[in-house]
Motif scaffolding. Structure first.
Motif, short mmCIF file in Angstrom:
data_model
loop_
_atom_site.label_atom_id
_atom_site.label_comp_id
_atom_site.label_asym_id
_atom_site.label_seq_id
_atom_site.Cartn_x
_atom_site.Cartn_y
_atom_site.Cartn_z
N SER A 18 0.82 -1.21 0.00
CA SER A 18 0.00 0.00 0.00
C SER A 18 0.85 1.26 0.00
O SER A 18 1.79 1.39 0.78
N ASP A 19 0.52 2.18 -0.90
CA ASP A 19 1.19 3.48 -0.89
C ASP A 19 0.14 4.59 -0.93
O ASP A 19 0.37 5.65 -1.51
N THR A 20 -0.98 4.34 -0.30
CA THR A 20 -2.07 5.31 -0.36
C THR A 20 -1.70 6.65 0.27
O THR A 20 -2.12 7.69 -0.21
N ALA A 21 -0.89 6.60 1.31
CA ALA A 21 -0.49 7.87 1.95
C ALA A 21 0.26 8.74 0.95
O ALA A 21 0.01 9.94 0.83
N LEU A 22 1.20 8.14 0.22
CA LEU A 22 2.00 8.91 -0.74
C LEU A 22 1.19 9.31 -1.97
O LEU A 22 1.42 10.37 -2.55
N ARG A 23 0.27 8.44 -2.38
CA ARG A 23 -0.53 8.74 -3.58
C ARG A 23 -1.34 10.03 -3.42
O ARG A 23 -1.77 10.61 -4.41
N TYR B 23 12.22 9.38 2.49
CA TYR B 23 10.88 9.63 3.02
C TYR B 23 9.88 8.63 2.45
O TYR B 23 9.05 8.08 3.17
N ALA C 196 7.82 5.85 4.51
CA ALA C 196 6.36 5.85 4.44
C ALA C 196 5.82 4.45 4.17
O ALA C 196 4.89 3.99 4.84
N LEU C 197 6.42 3.78 3.21
CA LEU C 197 5.92 2.44 2.87
C LEU C 197 6.22 1.43 3.97
O LEU C 197 5.43 0.51 4.20
N GLU D 9 3.64 2.05 6.60
CA GLU D 9 2.32 1.65 6.15
C GLU D 9 2.19 0.13 5.97
O GLU D 9 1.10 -0.41 6.01
N ASN D 10 3.33 -0.52 5.71
CA ASN D 10 3.31 -1.96 5.44
C ASN D 10 4.31 -2.70 6.33
O ASN D 10 5.43 -2.99 5.92
N TYR E 260 8.42 10.01 10.98
CA TYR E 260 7.53 9.95 9.82
C TYR E 260 6.30 10.83 10.02
O TYR E 260 5.90 11.57 9.12
N MET F 237 5.48 13.85 7.69
CA MET F 237 4.22 13.78 6.96
C MET F 237 3.45 15.10 7.06
O MET F 237 2.92 15.62 6.08
#
Lengths: 156, 156
Positions: free
Chosen positions: A14-19, B51, B55-56, B59-60, B116, B120
């Motif tokens: 998932s990369d929804t935050a970055l998208r 960054y 983030a990934l 998130e994962n 992060y 963010m």
DNA sequence: CCTCACTAGTTATGAGCTATAACTAATTGC
DNA sequence: GCAATTAGTTATAGCTCATAACTAGTGAGG
């Protein structure tokens, strides 16, 4: 029964935050565009930056390096190298300015103009390739938005 | 009476040929975004790429480097360096996989998650700064178009 | 069970873009 | 005339991206 102690291994990352950020989408899209454009220009002996330089020199006869650097938002120091390469290829000439002995006038040779014309056609194809799936009205919106973002960024 | 033998010196340099290409506008806009984002992330000890990696990983949880590289469209070889830096900063850990002795599971430390979260927030501000002048509906069009362009490019 | 192709992670390297500092020579403003 | 500025240049360094080559481990077929 799937174990919960394993690692993320498939395509379900998932990369929804970055998208959510335009910068992230821009970087990814631009990388794809750049890869195809680089392949497109290589057979013509050009890179993205040298193609841009050649384009402005053709479009603006007797352009000064400093004006060119400003127009492309490139450091003068780096521009020197690009012009060197185009000059060594025989596509651009540096002639001393008649009014300012510090300055030069850049001009495309005949061969430079021909190379540019051929490269231009290839780039047009490339552009069509990348945008084929897009609605023309969306393309207009994107181009305008990109110009706005650029102007916004420059003002910081 | 203006002489016609002088050089282009002012801001009247034409780049209309290049402006017609989305790639050119994307590069210029992205350069501006990148400059501001780099300034935004620097105080947090992060660069754009680290960054994104952080983030990934946040998130994962227990993400594998190979899956991460694929998700970010980055070479595995380069990812190693980015993870090294995050690990040395104490923000990400590599734990051996329990099921595959070649693989690692990446996880963000508590401090990594805090860094992060702060970064963010700063990136969100940055994004607002860059898009402030844009209509929200246009932003949606741009994001969708960029994703389409990216997908198109990847299929070449 | 053993070989062979493949995968995960890594190291090293080179090319390209960007940014900065420092320099020479010429111009311009006061 | 002298100082500040500008045009072009050289050198350098950091970051991103791509490629090749290597080690170690996995997995499928004979």
């Amino acid at each position: 029964m799937r174990e919960t102690t394993g690692e993320q291994v498939g395509t379900n990352v998932s990369d929804t935050a970055l998208r959510g950020f335009v910068g992230y989408n821009m970087k990814r899209a631009f990388n794809a565009v750049q890869a195809d454009l680089t392949r497109t220009l290589a057979p013509h002996g050009l890179r993205m930056i040298t193609y841009s330089v050649l384009a402005l020199v053709v479009e603006n006869p007797r352009l000064r390096p400093s004006a060119l650097a400003k127009a492309l938002t490139v450091e003068r120091a780096n521009l020197v190298v690009y012009v060197d390469q185009l000059e060594q290829a025989g596509w651009v000439t540096r002639t001393p300015s008649s009014t300012d002995r510090r300055a030069y006038a850049l001009q495309a040779t005949l061969e430079g103009q021909q190379v540019y014309a051929r490269a231009m056609a290839a780039v047009r194809d490339h552009d069509q390739r990348m945008l084929g799936a897009l609605d023309p009205s969306d393309v207009a919106v994107v181009n305008k938005a990109l110009a706005t973002i650029e102007a916004q960024g420059r003002s910081l």
